[in-house]
Design a protein around this motif. Structure first.
Motif, short mmCIF file in Angstrom:
data_model
loop_
_atom_site.label_atom_id
_atom_site.label_comp_id
_atom_site.label_asym_id
_atom_site.label_seq_id
_atom_site.Cartn_x
_atom_site.Cartn_y
_atom_site.Cartn_z
N VAL A 201 0.87 -1.18 0.00
CA VAL A 201 0.00 0.00 0.00
C VAL A 201 0.90 1.22 0.00
O VAL A 201 1.87 1.29 0.75
N ILE A 202 0.59 2.19 -0.87
CA ILE A 202 1.41 3.40 -0.99
C ILE A 202 0.50 4.62 -0.86
O ILE A 202 -0.60 4.64 -1.40
N VAL A 203 0.98 5.62 -0.14
CA VAL A 203 0.27 6.89 -0.02
C VAL A 203 1.24 7.99 -0.40
O VAL A 203 2.32 8.11 0.20
N THR A 204 0.88 8.81 -1.39
CA THR A 204 1.73 9.93 -1.77
C THR A 204 1.05 11.24 -1.37
O THR A 204 -0.10 11.49 -1.71
N THR A 205 1.80 12.06 -0.64
CA THR A 205 1.27 13.33 -0.12
C THR A 205 2.26 14.45 -0.42
O THR A 205 2.52 15.29 0.44
N VAL A 206 2.78 14.47 -1.62
CA VAL A 206 3.79 15.47 -2.00
C VAL A 206 3.10 16.82 -2.20
O VAL A 206 2.21 16.94 -3.04
N PRO A 207 3.47 17.86 -1.44
CA PRO A 207 2.81 19.16 -1.57
C PRO A 207 3.20 19.85 -2.87
O PRO A 207 4.27 19.63 -3.42
N MET A 208 2.30 20.70 -3.34
CA MET A 208 2.59 21.51 -4.51
C MET A 208 3.64 22.55 -4.17
O MET A 208 3.60 23.17 -3.12
N SER A 209 4.61 22.71 -5.05
CA SER A 209 5.62 23.75 -4.90
C SER A 209 6.03 24.23 -6.27
O SER A 209 5.86 23.52 -7.28
N SER A 210 6.54 25.41 -6.34
CA SER A 210 6.94 25.99 -7.61
C SER A 210 8.03 25.14 -8.25
O SER A 210 9.03 24.78 -7.61
N GLY A 211 7.82 24.77 -9.51
CA GLY A 211 8.82 23.99 -10.23
C GLY A 211 8.75 22.50 -9.99
O GLY A 211 9.61 21.76 -10.51
N LEU A 212 7.76 22.03 -9.22
CA LEU A 212 7.67 20.60 -8.97
C LEU A 212 7.40 19.85 -10.27
O LEU A 212 6.46 20.17 -11.00
N ALA A 213 8.19 18.85 -10.56
CA ALA A 213 8.01 18.00 -11.74
C ALA A 213 7.69 16.59 -11.28
O ALA A 213 8.24 16.12 -10.27
N PRO A 214 6.80 15.88 -11.97
CA PRO A 214 6.49 14.50 -11.59
C PRO A 214 7.75 13.65 -11.57
O PRO A 214 8.54 13.67 -12.52
N PHE A 215 7.95 12.90 -10.50
CA PHE A 215 9.18 12.12 -10.37
C PHE A 215 8.92 10.66 -10.00
O PHE A 215 9.87 9.89 -9.82
N LEU A 216 7.66 10.26 -9.92
CA LEU A 216 7.32 8.88 -9.59
C LEU A 216 6.80 8.17 -10.83
O LEU A 216 5.99 8.72 -11.57
N ASP A 217 7.26 6.95 -11.04
CA ASP A 217 6.91 6.18 -12.23
C ASP A 217 5.88 5.11 -11.87
O ASP A 217 6.14 4.27 -11.00
N PRO A 218 4.70 5.11 -12.51
CA PRO A 218 3.70 4.08 -12.22
C PRO A 218 4.21 2.65 -12.43
O PRO A 218 3.69 1.72 -11.82
N ALA A 219 5.24 2.49 -13.25
CA ALA A 219 5.81 1.16 -13.49
C ALA A 219 6.45 0.57 -12.23
O ALA A 219 6.68 -0.65 -12.16
N TRP A 220 6.74 1.42 -11.24
CA TRP A 220 7.32 0.92 -9.99
C TRP A 220 6.32 0.17 -9.13
O TRP A 220 6.72 -0.57 -8.22
N LEU A 221 5.04 0.36 -9.38
CA LEU A 221 4.02 -0.28 -8.54
C LEU A 221 4.03 -1.79 -8.76
O LEU A 221 3.94 -2.28 -9.89
N ALA A 222 4.12 -2.54 -7.68
CA ALA A 222 4.17 -4.00 -7.76
C ALA A 222 2.78 -4.57 -8.06
O ALA A 222 1.76 -3.95 -7.73
#
Length: 326
Positions: A201-222
């Motif tokens: 189970v994964i929970v992502t709670t990355v806050p919005m910030s200026s210049g934030l670029a997506p860095f998580l790859d859905p292919a990592w999900l088992a």
């Protein structure tokens, strides 16, 4: 003084003292979404005033005759630096009597938001996560992550290990230490990929910030994993999201009225189900142990109403809070 000339004010400490049970919060949210599916709740998509990246003002309103209440949440969001101790969201909830329209309660919205958000994630997990899940991965280690630990443990009691990753290692270490004091096993991951690949189970709670670029790859999900994207998937690379076997949102209309997450996600019908359909069993949840399921949600006012009503009732029963004159 006549009671109709006062209202009950509950600050953050009052709400924390009530300590609403995660199972009760989850069931309150599910009950509200079932009522929403049956059109027994009036709820509108949130209205947002966009100021800039991570900077906005929002209002979320709903009314539910059976609960006896209508509610409106007003909140402001602004980017906060990783080193800041101040929250990035500031919210308040007005609770009105459904029949008379009278203001009966004013509640700190930050704690209510944290409780209802974790309850929504747990409600989705009830239908989409494997009951045998053992490991909880947390990408982002702030207030929302803390509430999700309790909520996920309540719905998936087999969870026993935490893998935490944060932009600031200090916050991940603090979160793991707190979890260990509550009986969890926990480790701090040096990178997000390791935490995700090794979690059920994964929970992502990355806050919005200026210049934030997506860095998580859905292919990592088992295979068989469940993900709750509390951050509206802003941290996830959007082009491969639709390759996941199950994509669920909280409310089709809310998602449709919001900026699309990707060209494939946003329009009505682009998600496999919403939470109201799962709660009412109008749509199936997980079909096998290999499916990867993702819950991407914006947050709707009916969930705030459901939790605020439970907290308000508990506060009145325990004589918590302060009576203020209108």
């Amino acid at each position: 003084m006549r009671d109709d000339q006062t209202f009950l004010y509950l600050n953050a400490a009052d709400i924390a003292a009530i300590d609403l049970d995660p199972n009760e919060a989850r069931e309150a949210v599910l009950e509200a979404f079932r009522a929403h599916h049956e059109k027994r709740i009036i709820a509108k998509p949130k209205l947002t005033l966009e100021i800039g990246p991570g900077h906005s003002f929002q209002t979320l309103c709903s009314a539910w005759e059976e609960s006896g209440f209508a509610a409106n949440k007003w909140l402001g969001m602004a980017p906060a630096s990783p080193s800041s101790e101040l929250p990035g969201i500031h919210a308040v909830i007005a609770l009105n009597d459904f029949a008379s329209g009278r203001l009966v309660g004013l509640l700190d919205g930050n704690v209510i938001t944290a409780v209802r958000t974790a309850a929504m994630s747990a409600a989705a997990a009830q239908y989409l996560a494997l009951p045998t899940s053992r490991t909880l991965g947390l990408i982002g280690c702030g207030l929302q992550a803390r509430f999700h630990i309790a909520a996920m443990k309540a719905v998936l009691p087999g969870l026993s290990e935490i893998r935490a990753y944060s932009r600031t290692r200090r916050s991940a270490e603090a979160l793991v230490q707190e979890a260990q004091e509550s009986g969890w096993n926990g480790t701090v991951s040096d990178d997000a990929e390791t935490a995700i690949r090794n979690s059920d189970v994964i929970v992502t709670t990355v806050p919005m910030s200026s210049g934030l670029a997506p860095f998580l790859d859905p292919a990592w999900l088992a295979p068989g994993s469940f993900l709750s994207a509390v951050d509206i998937a802003r941290s996830w690379q959007p082009h491969d999201l639709r390759r996941l076997e199950i994509l669920v949102t909280d409310d089709h209309a809310q998602q449709h009225e919001s900026p699309p997450i990707s060209p494939e996600l946003g329009r009505i019908g682009s998600f496999d189900a919403d939470l109201a359909e799962l709660a009412s069993q109008a749509k199936p949840g997980r079909a096998d142990n290999e499916q990867r399921a993702m819950f991407i949600f914006r947050g709707v006012g009916l969930a705030d109403l459901a939790v605020a009503a439970r907290v308000f009732a508990a506060a009145e029963a325990k004589s918590i809070g302060q009576r203020l004159i209108r």
